[in-house]
Write an enzyme that holds these catalytic residues in place. Structure first.
Site, PDB file in Angstrom:
ATOM      1  CG  ASN A   1      44.436  64.287 -27.321  1.00  0.00           C
ATOM      2  OD1 ASN A   1      44.763  65.457 -27.123  1.00  0.00           O
ATOM      3  ND2 ASN A   1      44.547  63.354 -26.380  1.00  0.00           N
ATOM      4  NE  ARG A   2      38.161  67.109 -29.648  1.00  0.00           N
ATOM      5  CZ  ARG A   2      36.855  66.892 -29.511  1.00  0.00           C
ATOM      6  NH1 ARG A   2      36.013  67.431 -30.363  1.00  0.00           N
ATOM      7  NH2 ARG A   2      36.388  66.148 -28.539  1.00  0.00           N
ATOM      8  CB  ALA A   3      43.343  68.185 -24.907  1.00  0.00           C
ATOM      9  CD  GLU A   4      47.928  64.261 -26.593  1.00  0.00           C
ATOM     10  OE1 GLU A   4      48.156  63.421 -25.703  1.00  0.00           O
ATOM     11  OE2 GLU A   4      47.797  63.948 -27.797  1.00  0.00           O
TER      12      GLU A   4
ATOM     13  CG  ASP B   1      47.959  53.456 -26.017  1.00  0.00           C
ATOM     14  OD1 ASP B   1      48.536  54.546 -26.187  1.00  0.00           O
ATOM     15  OD2 ASP B   1      47.814  52.922 -24.906  1.00  0.00           O
TER      16      ASP B   1
END
Length: 309
Positions: A195-198, A263
């Site tokens: 995701n964006r943060a990751e 998920d």
């Protein structure tokens, strides 16, 4: 475009990763505690749900494909509850037991349809728990079309490179839902889905779309990945592959709870690739599934009928 239930029923996805039990306590909130400025929840019902890699496997089966979950659990009540739920939902399992391991439980206290508190029961394993199941992994590989690693950063996939190597040698597409800042251990995978943060944790913040494209492509080539699928919440998702990049805008009508949405996305991509769809077509359906699941409460899933609607 969407594979039939008959087609999906012949598809097998091997899900490997960290499992957990999502426990919910529902109750009424009628007053504030005289002991501290916090609400008093009078619990009226309890519910256990599959979490982590177990929820990924459930998402695969709900779509109509077959899933085998390979993981390690402790010798405790949470593990017994997980086994029961997995059997009830029709998820095949290869679950090892480790007496030194505490099965992860995430307890959420819900009052007036709002999450008031989450309590995590977990302990970082002192050793690599899935390494001892390498033989089981090798035995399961030939019977599956796609391998999916669900990394929740709980220590279960500390030695994932060898499993990726074995899966690629067997000619299986490898999907990874990544965690942490060390993406080198996912080298050689077919697809990763941060995701964006990751992704920012790995490549840094991007000031504009051109910089994002450049950094995503650099990451893809450096790690030898076929593609990077970036999930961007209200901005939809973008696939970066050798042909360039492809964006799908968000389809959520109403966002109620984003728990477990990642998920659903990776499980949908895995099932669709197993059914023979292209990466971009699989992403389109995963984007639709993600838009459906965020309109549901808690760790949820999407059925074949909902995807077709």
């Amino acid at each position: 475009m969407i594979p039939s239930k008959e087609t999906l029923s012949r598809c097998r996805v091997l899900v490997v990763g960290d499992v957990m039990l999502d426990r919910y306590w529902f109750g009424a909130v009628d007053r504030i505690s005289p002991e501290a400025p916090v609400p008093v929840v009078r619990v009226t019902s309890e519910q256990d749900r599959l979490g982590g890699a177990a929820n990924v496997a459930l998402n695969v089966t709900t779509l109509g494909a077959r899933a085998t979950l390979l993981s390690m659990v402790g010798c405790d009540d949470a593990a017994r509850s997980l086994r029961g739920l997995l059997a009830e939902k029709g998820v095949d399992t290869v679950l090892g037991e480790d007496p030194q391991l505490q099965t992860i439980v995430k307890l959420r206290v819900i009052g007036r349809s709002q999450q008031l508190l989450r309590v995590d029961f977990e302990r970082e394993p002192s050793h690599e728990v899935l390494a001892q199941m390498l033989g089981d992994f090798e035995q399961a590989l030939p019977h599956h079309d796609v391998v999916l690693f669900s990394d929740y950063g709980k220590g279960g996939l500390a030695h994932i490179p060898r499993m990726i190597e074995l899966a690629r040698q067997a000619g299986k597409p490898v999907l990874v839902d990544p965690k942490g800042s060390d993406y080198a251990r996912y080298a050689g995978a077919t697809l990763i889905t941060p995701n964006r943060a990751e992704l920012m944790q790995v490549v840094g913040a991007w000031p504009d779309e051109a910089t994002l494209v450049e950094r995503a492509e650099s990451l893809r080539t450096t790690l030898g990945l076929q593609a990077v699928l970036l999930t961007r919440s209200e901005e939809g998702m973008t696939l970066f592959d050798a042909a360039g990049h492809w964006h799908e805008p968000a389809q959520a009508r109403e966002v109620y709870d984003v728990t477990g949405a990642g998920d659903t996305v990776i499980a949908t991509v895995a099932a669709m690739l197993a059914a023979g769809l292209s990466m971009r077509d699989a992403m389109t359906l995963a984007n639709r599934a993600g838009g459906i699941v965020v309109g549901k409460f808690g760790t949820a899933h999407v059925s074949h009928e909902e995807l077709c609607a």
